[in-house]
Write an enzyme that holds these catalytic residues in place. Structure first.
Site, PDB file in Angstrom:
ATOM      1  CG  ASP A  63      40.489  39.653  41.513  1.00 36.36           C
ATOM      2  OD1 ASP A  63      39.412  39.258  40.995  1.00 36.36           O
ATOM      3  OD2 ASP A  63      40.843  40.851  41.527  1.00 36.36           O
ATOM      4  CG  HIS A 114      42.759  39.349  37.346  1.00 35.71           C
ATOM      5  ND1 HIS A 114      42.232  40.610  37.285  1.00 35.71           N
ATOM      6  CD2 HIS A 114      43.488  39.314  38.510  1.00 35.71           C
ATOM      7  CE1 HIS A 114      42.616  41.314  38.333  1.00 35.71           C
ATOM      8  NE2 HIS A 114      43.384  40.553  39.093  1.00 35.71           N
ATOM      9  CG  HIS A 118      48.300  41.031  38.238  1.00 36.58           C
ATOM     10  ND1 HIS A 118      48.615  42.064  39.091  1.00 36.58           N
ATOM     11  CD2 HIS A 118      47.055  40.639  38.610  1.00 36.58           C
ATOM     12  CE1 HIS A 118      47.625  42.282  39.947  1.00 36.58           C
ATOM     13  NE2 HIS A 118      46.652  41.429  39.669  1.00 36.58           N
ATOM     14  CG  HIS A 208      42.369  39.254  46.525  1.00 36.95           C
ATOM     15  ND1 HIS A 208      41.719  40.274  47.180  1.00 36.95           N
ATOM     16  CD2 HIS A 208      42.865  39.788  45.367  1.00 36.95           C
ATOM     17  CE1 HIS A 208      41.829  41.387  46.454  1.00 36.95           C
ATOM     18  NE2 HIS A 208      42.506  41.118  45.359  1.00 36.95           N
TER      19      HIS A 208
END
Length: 260
Positions: A63, A114, A118, A208
């Site tokens: 991510d 994504h 966020h 990540h």
């Protein structure tokens, strides 16, 4: 001899109960709970956490929402090990690091969505969810020439409405079954042990790109999983695109002969 008299209503109710019982027994025996859930309309919408497969395949995912300090190092490690991965990018990150987006794509990795800002998806409207997804897909397409078909909810936050809305945008909703917790900087050995001990056929692993300990342990994780016979594929290569259902644990399972 005692006679039992059933009213039409009671008879119909008994037949209905019998059919439900028979239907349940048959599908419990065959594992086809997906159809049973649809029939009863009791299934909660779930994202894909992992995949049922006989093949020793695993999907590494990264991510990218904040910095890019370790992106190049991660890409180098993946390339050195001939391993493909899926990067889930936030739209704001795409705006800030377009060259990195292009590099990820040119290295042969998959790019997933994504969101744009966020947010917690369970706290926004379906219209806002769609805006968040489609806006980022457009941003990525302008750089790579290809939009997105995979979406990971920020924070892993979802409910049935989120999953349903994601599907309506033409995306598969993706979670993970192996969490490296690398964003907590728990120590290289903790990350290593969590991943290597938990990966099974069809696993989706969460990393990540901005976690400083990830590049320090990633090479060893990949090499040791390869030694166990695992192959690294993108999420799109791992998941079933049709003839599947998602069980109560979030495992995507094939229907009928759609197995591998």
């Amino acid at each position: 001899m005692r006679l039992f008299v059933f009213s039409k209503k009671s008879l119909l109710k008994s037949i209905f109960v019998f059919l439900i019982f028979t239907f349940s027994a048959v599908f419990a025996a065959t594992g086809r709970f997906a159809m049973l859930d649809v029939f009863l309309q009791t299934q909660r919408e779930l994202p894909i956490y992992c995949v049922e497969t006989n093949e020793k395949k695993v999907a590494l995912t990264f991510d990218a929402a904040w910095g890019d300090e370790y992106t190049d190092e991660i890409l180098d490690i993946l390339e050195k090990n001939n391993a493909k991965a899926t990067f889930f990018l936030v739209g704001a990150w795409v705006d800030k690091y377009p060259d990195k987006v292009k590099k990820i794509y040119q290295k042969g990795h998959e790019i997933g969505n994504h969101s744009t800002t966020h947010p917690h998806f369970s706290q926004i409207s379906p219209q806002k969810m769609k805006e968040e997804i489609l806006k980022t897909s457009d941003k990525i397409k302008r750089i790579t020439g290809k939009g997105t078909t995979l979406f990971r909810p920020p924070f892993g936050d979802y409910n049935s409405l989120v999953v349903k809305t994601v599907k309506e945008t033409g995306h598969y909703c993706i979670q993970w079954d192996v969490d490296s917790i690398d964003w907590k900087d728990p120590g290289e050995e903790v990350i290593y042990n969590r991943v290597v001990s938990k990966v099974t056929n069809g696993s989706i692993v969460l990393f990540h790109n901005y976690a400083k300990q990830t590049p320090k342990v990633l090479d060893r994780i990949i090499k040791d999983l390869k030694a166990k016979g695992f192959e690294f594929v993108t999420v799109s290569e791992l998941i079933y695109k049709d003839n599947y259902y998602i069980d109560h644990t979030g495992k995507q399972r094939p229907i009928g002969n759609n197995t591998r």
